[in-house]
Design an enzyme around this catalytic site. Structure first.
Site, PDB file in Angstrom:
ATOM      1  N   ASP A 207       5.196  12.821  13.847  1.00  0.00           N
ATOM      2  CA  ASP A 207       5.287  12.713  12.395  1.00  0.00           C
ATOM      3  C   ASP A 207       3.909  12.893  11.766  1.00  0.00           C
ATOM      4  O   ASP A 207       3.482  12.101  10.937  1.00  0.00           O
ATOM      5  CB  ASP A 207       5.920  11.379  11.998  1.00  0.00           C
ATOM      6  CG  ASP A 207       6.427  11.398  10.555  1.00  0.00           C
ATOM      7  OD1 ASP A 207       6.509  12.501   9.972  1.00  0.00           O
ATOM      8  OD2 ASP A 207       6.721  10.317  10.017  1.00  0.00           O
TER       9      ASP A 207
ATOM     10  N   VAL B  92       3.993  -0.919   4.095  1.00  0.00           N
ATOM     11  CA  VAL B  92       2.677  -1.330   4.556  1.00  0.00           C
ATOM     12  C   VAL B  92       2.020  -2.164   3.472  1.00  0.00           C
ATOM     13  O   VAL B  92       2.052  -1.791   2.297  1.00  0.00           O
ATOM     14  CB  VAL B  92       1.795  -0.102   4.864  1.00  0.00           C
ATOM     15  CG1 VAL B  92       0.456  -0.543   5.427  1.00  0.00           C
ATOM     16  CG2 VAL B  92       2.493   0.821   5.844  1.00  0.00           C
TER      17      VAL B  92
ATOM     18  N   LEU C 299       0.830  -1.205   0.000  1.00  0.00           N
ATOM     19  CA  LEU C 299       0.000   0.000   0.000  1.00  0.00           C
ATOM     20  C   LEU C 299       0.858   1.245   0.000  1.00  0.00           C
ATOM     21  O   LEU C 299       0.452   2.295  -0.457  1.00  0.00           O
ATOM     22  CB  LEU C 299      -0.885   0.024   1.256  1.00  0.00           C
ATOM     23  CG  LEU C 299      -1.995  -1.011   1.328  1.00  0.00           C
ATOM     24  CD1 LEU C 299      -2.616  -1.020   2.717  1.00  0.00           C
ATOM     25  CD2 LEU C 299      -3.054  -0.727   0.284  1.00  0.00           C
ATOM     26  N   GLY C 300       2.028   1.139   0.569  1.00  0.00           N
ATOM     27  CA  GLY C 300       2.862   2.328   0.643  1.00  0.00           C
ATOM     28  C   GLY C 300       4.094   2.062   1.462  1.00  0.00           C
ATOM     29  O   GLY C 300       4.300   0.959   1.978  1.00  0.00           O
TER      30      GLY C 300
ATOM     31  N   GLY D 144       7.564   5.732   7.071  1.00  0.00           N
ATOM     32  CA  GLY D 144       8.869   6.017   7.634  1.00  0.00           C
ATOM     33  C   GLY D 144       9.456   4.848   8.393  1.00  0.00           C
ATOM     34  O   GLY D 144      10.667   4.732   8.534  1.00  0.00           O
ATOM     35  N   PHE D 145       8.600   3.982   8.881  1.00  0.00           N
ATOM     36  CA  PHE D 145       9.107   2.913   9.736  1.00  0.00           C
ATOM     37  C   PHE D 145       9.045   1.561   9.041  1.00  0.00           C
ATOM     38  O   PHE D 145       9.266   0.539   9.662  1.00  0.00           O
ATOM     39  CB  PHE D 145       8.324   2.876  11.044  1.00  0.00           C
ATOM     40  CG  PHE D 145       8.444   4.146  11.813  1.00  0.00           C
ATOM     41  CD1 PHE D 145       9.524   4.353  12.661  1.00  0.00           C
ATOM     42  CD2 PHE D 145       7.504   5.156  11.692  1.00  0.00           C
ATOM     43  CE1 PHE D 145       9.663   5.518  13.373  1.00  0.00           C
ATOM     44  CE2 PHE D 145       7.647   6.334  12.392  1.00  0.00           C
ATOM     45  CZ  PHE D 145       8.721   6.522  13.235  1.00  0.00           C
ATOM     46  N   GLY D 146       8.714   1.579   7.747  1.00  0.00           N
ATOM     47  CA  GLY D 146       8.676   0.335   7.005  1.00  0.00           C
ATOM     48  C   GLY D 146       7.505   0.308   6.050  1.00  0.00           C
ATOM     49  O   GLY D 146       6.630   1.172   6.100  1.00  0.00           O
TER      50      GLY D 146
ATOM     51  N   LYS E 196       1.894  -3.479   8.820  1.00  0.00           N
ATOM     52  CA  LYS E 196       3.065  -2.623   8.765  1.00  0.00           C
ATOM     53  C   LYS E 196       4.270  -3.472   9.159  1.00  0.00           C
ATOM     54  O   LYS E 196       4.335  -3.994  10.258  1.00  0.00           O
ATOM     55  CB  LYS E 196       2.899  -1.462   9.739  1.00  0.00           C
ATOM     56  CG  LYS E 196       4.038  -0.498   9.671  1.00  0.00           C
ATOM     57  CD  LYS E 196       3.712   0.755  10.457  1.00  0.00           C
ATOM     58  CE  LYS E 196       4.502   1.909   9.965  1.00  0.00           C
ATOM     59  NZ  LYS E 196       3.893   2.759   9.006  1.00  0.00           N
TER      60      LYS E 196
END
Ligand code: NAG
Ligand code: NAG
Ligand code: NAG
Ligand code: NAG
Ligand code: NAG
Ligand code: NAG
Ligand code: NAG
Length: 836
Positions: A646, A535, A527-528, A531-533, A549
């Site tokens: 964020d 999804v 999906l995208g 910043g943390f990994g 995620k």
């Protein structure tokens, strides 16, 4: 003049006056019984009548908001003497008092119980302020009694709290016993006049929380009070009277302060549009708010979440180092051994951002200023500390000195005042020469560190061994387990999730389940990239859609620590937060499972010309308000006090009805301890959305989220990214562009053309103004999220914003790395390692 017209007019006036009197007053001839009769104030704001609280069937006489559908009682007459049936009636008795009678009883259940002199011709009237007054019906119309002098659990605007030595009255707020019983409960909110007066929340006779003393503009323990958009607070401290009154700048605001049955002091405001109460402010909030949390001579610093929050004042050391070590500060601190602070070259060490210690035993002299105060304290051997009394007026007025233990002090990250602590010459030298450590102490610290390190390693190996054993055991059982879970597809469905939630732990998914659900993390399912990994979208065996995620591997935490964090964060539930359903931890893999939201993120819509007209003005306002409420919940209403760090359009997801849901909250917590402090070495966030103090100094607070919210708000209503290019001003971003327009009174030009005619110019400008207030350069100038929510949902005069901070994209001097290395710098979450 036509006589008929005259007569009609007089009759009409007579009718009106008669009508209004019977509507808001109780007279000798007009009383109310418990059969649904009420009297209503002339502006239809408050009603007086009989009611039953909560699930109780007892009958009480009380005052409530006439226009608020959920009955909200603000005052109760017979709070400790309920009537058990419907036989009550409220009338003016023969002595001229307002009294509540019950069938077959000659004595009243409750009475205003004053001795009325003169004609005894009195009437009781309910006013639009919520005050019930007993008035002498003669030319003087003197008020002989008023309910505002006998408050119950609610402090209304214009009501006075505190004491008057002339009348002997002490107006105190006391909690109900329970939602079913308005009787006098255990908590009270009252002014303590001794020393330098303060407001306290008490449980019984023990202080629970202290507002601190008055600093000229606000209470020292209520830093939120600095923004004065809505309330005007007056504090009176004279020989005759010590009191405080909260006034509202616009009387059409409905707001109340309640001392609730569980010992929470809370302010609510009524949201007319959505017809519900909003929690505007509450205390005590964090552990440092609890009275005396760090014991005598210790102070509490809430920023140190991962180290002990208690610290001894300079020149003091823990009374019991063992207990201090296990984080029990109840015994507090004592003067360091063998020091002499009486005329022995001593001096003072300043501690900043402090809520000053309890002033009930402090000595105050309002005629001195700080320099004289220092001399006064130094010259008196019993003086242990001094500070300005009104720290916020003219750079400090008055002198407070303490002569005993310093109790209940705390610090704030961006509020509070200075206090000066008396220390001996050695200690003074240590503080002025940047604390050179003596060799012996260095050695001691080194030895202790080595021992601690050894113990940590030991514990780590222990865990490792246990985990390996557990893994092996699991390995043996895995195959059969996986099969059973696919047979009974619903084992991961709603029921299971709900059950685990009740049990307080989070559903744990197998890696195999998640791999199957996401087609083995196929790029089609992606999906995208956050910043943390990345999804992924997934579908469970039972058909439920999820978002997965997959956290990047370098989170600094151990497994247990990580789990604890997630369990805490999963408990945050709010309609404007994305709901976490579970997690998956296997080996190196750490994944978070969320509800799936079909409409993707806000940026996919507002920045896309072909889609942005899907969101008309009303919808955008709803989205803005929803986001604001979600952040408010993170900041204030949840027990965790999360700073998101964020916030940006791609972190706001939309559900099927375009209701916004904030995602990625709590990530900063999950990603390790060094980011939890108020000053961080690693800056997480996204350029353009970062407040200046955060981007440049790594200093964050709820106010840095407020900044990001301001940017987001502008983006939503202008339909432009902050990083957009503005030909008129090529070096500027959206914030600068809007500010330029605002200064020239042309802000309306910034409106998103996709809105067509759907918007209101006034509302648009109001949003711009709120956005600019949020982005002001100094964090302290920015409103809190609760004020933002209030401003968004009420008509209120807004202050003029000062120049906003513009954070420019990159600063060549800093070492910058994008955490995933992809995308343009402007929209990707950034981790910046700062040289200290
Ligand atoms: C109360 O008064 C009513 C009539 O006024 C009478 O019928 C009833 O018995 C009385 N009740 C008691 C408990 O005295
Ligand atoms: C009225 O006040 C008197 C004396 O202060 C007291 O004895 C009496 O109980 C009170 N009555 C009521 C109904 O509160
Ligand atoms: C108030 O006093 C005036 C004059 O004495 C009288 O006419 C009027 O009826 C009184 N009102 C009430 C409600 O008793
Ligand atoms: C008030 O406190 C006492 C003692 O702690 C307790 O026994 C009592 O239940 C409390 N009352 C209420 C209404 O909570
Ligand atoms: C008191 O306030 C707290 C915090 O808002 C809330 O959780 C609690 O339910 C309230 N208690 C009652 C009895 O309303
Ligand atoms: C020191 O200050 C305290 C409190 O103000 C006062 O009672 C005491 O008399 C002072 N002592 C001297 C020696 O001035
Ligand atoms: C007070 O609030 C009302 C309703 O929100 C609004 O109509 C009115 O204009 C406001 N008055 C002032 C002076 O701001």
């Amino acid at each position: 003049m036509n006589p008929v017209k005259w007569i009609v007019r007089i009759l009409f006036l007579l009718f009106l006056s008669h009508f209004s009197i019977s509507a808001d007053t109780i007279t000798v001839n007009h009383f109310i019984s418990d059969n649904g009769e009420i009297v209503v104030s002339s502006g239809k704001v408050f009603a007086l009548g009989f009611f039953s609280p909560g699930g109780s069937r007892n009958r009480y006489v009380g005052i409530w908001y006439f226009q608020v559908p959920e009955k909200t009682v603000v005052w109760v007459a017979n709070r400790d003497n309920p009537i058990k049936d419907n036989s009550g009636n409220l009338r003016i008795d023969s002595r001229g008092n307002l009294a509540l009678f019950q069938r077959n009883r000659t004595l009243p259940v409750w009475s205003t119980n004053i001795s009325v002199t003169g004609t005894r011709n009195t009437i009781a009237q309910i006013l639009d302020s919520g005050n019930l007054v007993l008035v002498q019906n003669d030319t003087g119309r003197a008020v002989v009694w008023q309910s505002f002098d006998y408050p119950t659990n609610t402090l209304l605007p214009f009501m006075k709290l505190g004491l008057s030595s002339r009348t002997g009255l002490n107006r105190v707020i006391t909690s109900w016993k329970s939602p079913d019983d308005p009787g006098i409960g255990n908590y009270s909110y009252r002014i303590n006049p001794s020393g330098f007066p303060q407001l306290y929340l008490y449980k019984g006779s023990a202080p629970l929380w202290r507002t601190g003393s008055w600093t000229g503009r606000r209470w020292s323990g209520v830093p939120e009070m600095t923004s004065n958009y809505i309330f005007h607070v007056s504090f009176v401290n004279t020989a005759d009277e010590v009191s405080v009154t909260y006034e509202v700048t616009n009387t059409s605001f409905i707001t109340r302060m309640v001392t609730n049955e569980t010992g929470i002091q809370q302010r609510y405001t009524w949201n007319r549009d959505e017809q519900h109460w909003i929690g505007f402010w509450s205390a005590p909030e964090d552990q440092c708010d609890f009275y005396g949390h760090c014991g005598p001579n210790g102070y509490c610093n809430p920023v140190h979440l991962d180290v002990f929050e208690c610290t001894c004042f300079p020149g003091f050391e823990p009374k019991s180092s063992e207990e201090w070590y296990i984080r029990d500060a109840a015994q507090g601190c004592m003067k360091k051994h063998g020091i002499s602070t009486c005329r022995n070259r001593e001096g003072f060490v300043k501690v900043s951002h402090v809520k000053v210690p309890d002033t009930s035993a402090a000595h105050v002299d309002m005629s001195m200023r700080l320099k004289q105060c220092e001399a006064e304290c130094l010259g008196n051997c019993s003086c242990v500390a001094y500070a300005s009394a009104y720290a916020e007026t003219n750079g400090g007025i008055g002198c407070l000195t303490w002569h005993g233990d310093l109790i209940d002090a705390r610090t704030y990250s961006d509020a509070g005042q200075d206090i000066y602590i008396r220390v001996d010459a050695d200690e003074l030298a240590r503080y002025t020469k940047k604390r050179p450590l003596q060799k012996r102490r260095v050695l001691a610290v080194a030895i202790v560190s080595a021992v601690v390190l050894f113990l940590i390693l030991l514990a780590f190996f222990h865990c490792l061994v246990r985990r390996l054993r557990r893994e092996r055991r699991r390995w043996k059982n895995t195959s059969s387990f996986t099969r059973s879970s696919s047979l009974f597809g619903d084992s991961l469905g709603e029921k299971e999730i709900a059950k685990s939630r009740r049990n307080g732990d989070l559903p744990s998914f197998d890696l195999s389940t998640i791999a199957a659900a996401t087609n083995n993390f196929s790029t089609d399912n992606k999906l995208g990239q956050g910043g943390f990994g990345p999804v992924y979208k997934g579908v469970l065996f039972n058909g439920k859609e999820i978002a997965v995620k997959r956290l990047s591997k370098h989170s600094g935490q151990g497994v247990q620590e990580f789990k604890n964090e997630i369990v805490l964060i999963a408990k945050l539930q709010h309609r404007n937060l994305v709901r976490m359903l579970g997690c998956c931890i296997e080996g190196e893999e750490k994944m978070l499972i969320y509800e799936f939201l079909p409409n993707k993120s806000l940026d996919c819509i507002i920045f896309d010309e072909s889609k942005s007209s899907l969101l008309d003005w009303k919808k955008r306002l709803e989205i803005i308000c929803g986001i604001a409420r979600g952040i408010l919940y993170l900041h204030q209403d949840s027990r965790l006090r999360i700073i998101h760090r964020d916030l940006k359009a791609s972190n706001v997801l939309l559900d099927a009805t375009m209701n916004p849901k904030i995602s990625d909250f709590g990530m900063a917590r999950i990603f390790g301890g060094d980011q939890i402090e108020g000053d961080t070495k690693r800056v997480v966030g996204t350029y353009g959305y970062m407040s200046p103090e955060y981007a440049m100094h790594g200093h964050f607070s709820t106010k840095s989220d407020v900044y990001s919210f301001g940017v987001l708000l502008l983006e939503i209503i202008t339909g432009k990214k902050n990083s957009s290019y503005f030909p008129e001003n090529p070096s500027s971003n959206l914030v600068g562009h809007v500010w330029d327009l605002w200064k020239e009174d042309k802000a309306i030009e910034a409106v998103d053309l996709a809105l067509g005619d759907s918007y209101s110019g006034d509302e648009f400008l109001k949003c711009i103004q709120i956005g600019l207030l949020c982005m002001q350069e100094h964090a302290t100038d920015r409103p809190t999220m609760s004020t933002v929510v209030f401003m968004l949902s009420n008509e209120t005069a807004l202050p003029l914003p000062k120049q906003p901070a513009f954070v420019i994209k990159t600063d060549k001097g800093d070492e910058i790395s994008t955490s995933e290395g992809a995308g343009s710098v402007n929209d990707v979450t950034i981790t910046m390692v700062q040289a200290r």
